[in-house]
Design an enzyme around this catalytic site. Structure first.
Site, short mmCIF file in Angstrom:
data_model
loop_
_atom_site.label_atom_id
_atom_site.label_comp_id
_atom_site.label_asym_id
_atom_site.label_seq_id
_atom_site.Cartn_x
_atom_site.Cartn_y
_atom_site.Cartn_z
N ASP A 167 0.85 -1.20 0.00
CA ASP A 167 0.00 0.00 0.00
C ASP A 167 0.89 1.25 0.00
O ASP A 167 2.11 1.16 0.16
CB ASP A 167 -0.97 -0.01 1.20
CG ASP A 167 -0.25 0.09 2.55
OD1 ASP A 167 0.58 0.99 2.72
OD2 ASP A 167 -0.52 -0.74 3.45
N HIS B 49 8.22 -5.74 -1.27
CA HIS B 49 7.27 -6.62 -1.98
C HIS B 49 6.52 -5.88 -3.09
O HIS B 49 5.49 -6.37 -3.56
CB HIS B 49 6.27 -7.26 -1.00
CG HIS B 49 6.92 -8.29 -0.12
ND1 HIS B 49 6.35 -8.79 1.02
CD2 HIS B 49 8.12 -8.92 -0.23
CE1 HIS B 49 7.16 -9.67 1.58
NE2 HIS B 49 8.25 -9.76 0.85
N CYS C 75 3.92 -5.76 -17.04
CA CYS C 75 3.66 -6.85 -17.98
C CYS C 75 4.12 -8.17 -17.36
O CYS C 75 5.14 -8.22 -16.67
CB CYS C 75 4.41 -6.58 -19.28
SG CYS C 75 4.14 -7.89 -20.48
N CYS D 46 3.80 -5.78 -25.89
CA CYS D 46 3.94 -7.17 -26.37
C CYS D 46 2.64 -7.97 -26.29
O CYS D 46 2.62 -9.15 -26.58
CB CYS D 46 5.05 -7.88 -25.60
SG CYS D 46 4.56 -8.43 -23.95
N GLY E 24 4.52 -4.95 13.27
CA GLY E 24 3.36 -5.42 12.51
C GLY E 24 3.64 -6.46 11.45
O GLY E 24 2.95 -6.50 10.43
N ASN F 119 4.32 -5.74 18.21
CA ASN F 119 3.35 -6.69 17.66
C ASN F 119 2.50 -7.21 18.82
O ASN F 119 3.06 -7.64 19.84
CB ASN F 119 4.09 -7.85 16.98
CG ASN F 119 3.19 -8.63 16.04
OD1 ASN F 119 2.07 -8.97 16.39
ND2 ASN F 119 3.67 -8.90 14.85
P1 OAD Z 1 0.78 -10.82 8.20
O1 OAD Z 1 -0.66 -10.73 7.84
O2 OAD Z 1 1.46 -12.13 8.08
O3 OAD Z 1 1.00 -10.39 9.70
C1 OAD Z 1 0.48 -9.25 10.26
C2 OAD Z 1 1.13 -9.11 11.61
O4 OAD Z 1 0.68 -7.90 12.17
C3 OAD Z 1 0.80 -10.23 12.61
O5 OAD Z 1 1.98 -10.66 13.25
C4 OAD Z 1 -0.13 -9.54 13.61
O6 OAD Z 1 0.03 -10.04 14.93
C5 OAD Z 1 0.33 -8.11 13.53
N1 OAD Z 1 -0.69 -7.11 13.82
C6 OAD Z 1 -2.03 -7.19 13.64
N2 OAD Z 1 -2.62 -6.06 14.00
C7 OAD Z 1 -1.63 -5.23 14.41
C8 OAD Z 1 -1.59 -3.90 14.90
N3 OAD Z 1 -2.68 -3.18 15.01
N4 OAD Z 1 -0.38 -3.37 15.23
C9 OAD Z 1 0.76 -4.10 15.10
N5 OAD Z 1 0.77 -5.35 14.65
C10 OAD Z 1 -0.40 -5.91 14.30
O7 OAD Z 1 1.52 -9.69 7.38
P2 OAD Z 1 3.06 -9.54 7.04
O8 OAD Z 1 3.92 -10.05 8.12
O9 OAD Z 1 3.25 -8.15 6.56
O10 OAD Z 1 3.91 -10.94 0.97
O11 OAD Z 1 3.17 -10.50 5.82
C11 OAD Z 1 4.37 -10.54 5.14
C12 OAD Z 1 4.13 -10.83 3.72
O12 OAD Z 1 3.41 -12.03 3.56
C13 OAD Z 1 3.29 -9.82 2.96
O13 OAD Z 1 4.03 -8.73 2.50
C14 OAD Z 1 2.82 -10.61 1.83
C15 OAD Z 1 2.38 -11.75 2.64
O14 OAD Z 1 1.76 -12.72 2.19
C16 OAD Z 1 3.74 -11.19 -0.32
O15 OAD Z 1 2.68 -11.00 -0.88
C17 OAD Z 1 4.97 -11.66 -1.00
#
Ligand code: OAD
Length: 246
Positions: A89, A111, A119, A152, A191, A217
């Site tokens: 975002d 990411h 493309c 393409c 987070g 977290n």
């Molecule tokens: P996740 O959805 O795996 O994790 C979100 C984390 O935020 C969890 O550990 C929650 O405990 C925590 N959380 C929830 N609410 C919160 C709040 N209000 N304040 C602080 N923490 C909070 O998301 P990511 O770890 O970002 O990648 O995921 C990593 C990557 O996996 C993403 O970028 C995406 C994904 O699938 C790709 O698409 C390659």
């Protein structure tokens, strides 16, 4: 102070953007972990695009929160700062602190960027307009056509990294050169479930032997065991306070 901040979906949660692994992450009963894959796009590009159109719209309607703003404040006070975010975002770049935004060179979207469309075959990329034109309807009905590359003719796809795909080497280079310049006084990981090895690796290497490694977290993660301090609160509450303390 040299400061590295690593963020994930939890930082945007309070802005109304669902996390990936949280209970709101599912879309039409579909697991985002399965939708955000090259296989899902190959099988059903219309469905994957529909999910991304909805996510783009939700993000356009969302506002940066106090956690995004506190990070901008920290970037101004640190002597050498880098934010590495897994979030696609644009809430980090839109956040402001006293009229300042995070300069581009102080942030890496590891990411990708959901507002980029690229493309699936060649290197053609463009940025989604603020208000996208209505996609033309197919002759067979009202079904939305997915965009095609003007160079393409292959299918266009969102400019994000999907599961199983490599990170952009140019972005890895930015992080690696930051790490190579020296250890950090403070590393904040906020987070994120820190499921990707490179996130844990960068956090540990940056904090080194003497730096603080702070996790923000509400839940325990694979990084918690290495943290010198753990703040089990939502990022909107913890980050502004923590950053004021620093
Ligand atoms: P996740 O959805 O795996 O994790 C979100 C984390 O935020 C969890 O550990 C929650 O405990 C925590 N959380 C929830 N609410 C919160 C709040 N209000 N304040 C602080 N923490 C909070 O998301 P990511 O770890 O970002 O990648 O995921 C990593 C990557 O996996 C993403 O970028 C995406 C994904 O699938 C790709 O698409 C390659």
């Amino acid at each position: 102070m040299r400061i590295l901040v690593l963020t994930g979906a939890g930082v945007s949660a309070e802005s109304g953007i669902p996390t990936f692994r949280g209970k709101d992450g599912y879309w039409r009963n579909l697991d985002p972990m399965k939708l955000a894959t090259p296989e899902a796009f190959e099988k059903n590009p219309e469905l994957v695009w529909e999910w991304y159109h909805e996510r783009r719209q939700r993000i356009r309607d969302a506002q940066p929160n106090a956690a995004h703003e506190a990070i901008v404040k920290l970037s101004i006070h640190a002597s050498d700062f880098l934010l590495v975010t897994q979030n696609v975002d644009d809430l980090h770049p839109r956040a402001e602190w006293e009229g300042n935004r995070l300069p581009k060179e102080k942030m890496v979207q590891i990411h990708g960027d959901i507002f980029l469309t690229r493309c699936s075959r060649c290197d053609f990329t463009h940025r989604q307009q603020e208000h996208p034109p209505t996609l033309h309807s197919g002759a067979a009905g009202e079904q939305e056509k997915i965009p095609k590359c003007t160079k393409c003719d292959a299918l266009m796809r969102p400019g994000v990294v999907w599961f199983g795909e490599e990170l952009d080497p140019a972005k890895i280079d930015i992080v690696e050169s930051y790490l190579a310049r020296g250890a950090c006084d403070v590393v904040i990981v906020a987070g994120t479930t820190a499921t990707f090895g490179y996130i844990v690796d960068w956090a540990l290497r940056a904090s080194g032997k003497n730096g603080q490694l702070i996790e923000v977290n509400p839940e325990k993660t694979s990084l918690s065991q290495f943290a010198t301090r753990v703040v089990r609160e939502p990022a909107v509450i913890a980050l502004p306070r923590l950053i004021d303390e620093l």
